[in-house]
Design a protein around this motif. Structure first.
Motif, mmCIF file in Angstrom:
data_model
loop_
_atom_site.group_PDB
_atom_site.id
_atom_site.type_symbol
_atom_site.label_atom_id
_atom_site.label_comp_id
_atom_site.label_asym_id
_atom_site.label_seq_id
_atom_site.Cartn_x
_atom_site.Cartn_y
_atom_site.Cartn_z
ATOM 1 N N LEU A 79 15.088 -4.372 -0.310
ATOM 2 C CA LEU A 79 14.249 -4.438 -1.507
ATOM 3 C C LEU A 79 12.837 -3.943 -1.212
ATOM 4 O O LEU A 79 12.234 -3.224 -2.017
ATOM 5 C CB LEU A 79 14.211 -5.856 -2.064
ATOM 6 N N TYR A 80 12.311 -4.316 -0.058
ATOM 7 C CA TYR A 80 10.980 -3.851 0.338
ATOM 8 C C TYR A 80 10.967 -2.327 0.481
ATOM 9 O O TYR A 80 10.067 -1.655 -0.011
ATOM 10 C CB TYR A 80 10.564 -4.526 1.650
ATOM 11 N N ARG A 83 11.096 -0.602 -2.893
ATOM 12 C CA ARG A 83 9.800 -0.675 -3.575
ATOM 13 C C ARG A 83 8.817 0.315 -2.953
ATOM 14 O O ARG A 83 8.130 1.052 -3.671
ATOM 15 C CB ARG A 83 9.238 -2.087 -3.480
ATOM 16 N N GLU A 117 7.162 -10.666 -5.694
ATOM 17 C CA GLU A 117 7.175 -9.536 -4.767
ATOM 18 C C GLU A 117 7.669 -8.225 -5.369
ATOM 19 O O GLU A 117 7.273 -7.155 -4.928
ATOM 20 C CB GLU A 117 8.048 -9.881 -3.549
ATOM 21 N N HIS A 118 8.571 -8.316 -6.337
ATOM 22 C CA HIS A 118 9.210 -7.107 -6.876
ATOM 23 C C HIS A 118 9.195 -7.135 -8.405
ATOM 24 O O HIS A 118 10.245 -7.051 -9.050
ATOM 25 C CB HIS A 118 10.645 -7.005 -6.349
ATOM 26 N N MET A 121 10.915 -4.283 -10.372
ATOM 27 C CA MET A 121 12.347 -4.077 -10.163
ATOM 28 C C MET A 121 13.143 -4.699 -11.307
ATOM 29 O O MET A 121 12.861 -5.814 -11.729
ATOM 30 C CB MET A 121 12.767 -4.714 -8.838
#
Length: 184
Positions: A79-80, A83, A117-118, A121
């Motif tokens: 996921l990081y 992004r 954090e996302h 998304m």
């Protein structure tokens, strides 16, 4: 005779090498699905609205299949990286969407972490058939959290990347595709 040989020798060499020699290297950093596989991608957004291909149609999509129970280190890394790759595209960032497909409604801790954090998304809830269609297109159904998938703007599954891949490879592939693409 020397002038004729200068023109004929490359043609004869090419004719002899047809179907015998293939270049060893490739320019893509992921695993290319050839031909691209059309998907009927259906999922629910976490906000309870039903969506389908139209949600990601017209834009390139990086998709990760995760579990609602937890996001382990592989999941967090994927996921990081997704992004960061999207952010690194700069002015082309709006042409790419990131999507996390889960098997159920995420637990509160995971949902809050994702929102923090996302935030950009898309968070989707997909049934087993939809989730299995991505790895099955490559002919090797494997653990869902092992790959980041790339969908083209027409909704076709195009490539996949292992979560251990260097994200600069994904970025290079995406930049090349966005530069050459007339759609999305």
């Amino acid at each position: 005779m020397l002038i004729i040989a200068c023109f004929a020798l490359p043609l004869v060499t090419a004719w002899l090498l047809v179907d015998r020699w293939r270049p060893a290297g490739s320019v893509q950093h992921g695993e290319l699905l050839n031909p691209a596989h059309p998907l009927d991608l259906r999922f629910d957004l976490a906000e309870k609205s039903r969506v389908d291909n139209a949600t990601v149609r017209g834009r390139w999509a990086l998709v990760y299949l995760g579990s609602a129970g937890q996001c382990d280190s592989r999941c967090q890394t994927a996921l990081y990286d997704m992004r960061q790759v999207r952010l690194a595209l700069g002015k082309d960032m709006s042409r790419v969407v990131t999507l996390l497909l889960l098997d159920a409604v995420p637990e509160d801790g995971l949902h809050q972490w994702l929102a923090t954090e996302h935030a950009a998304m898309l968070l989707g809830l997909a049934d087993a058939k939809t989730r299995n269609s991505l790895p099955e297109a490559f002919g090797q159904p494997e653990l869902s959290g092992d790959w980041v998938y790339l969908l083209d703007p027409l909704g076709n599954l195009l490539m996949r990347y292992p979560v251990t891949v260097n994200p600069s490879g994904i970025l290079k592939d995406l930049r090349r595709l966005l530069r050459l693409s007339e759609i999305g």
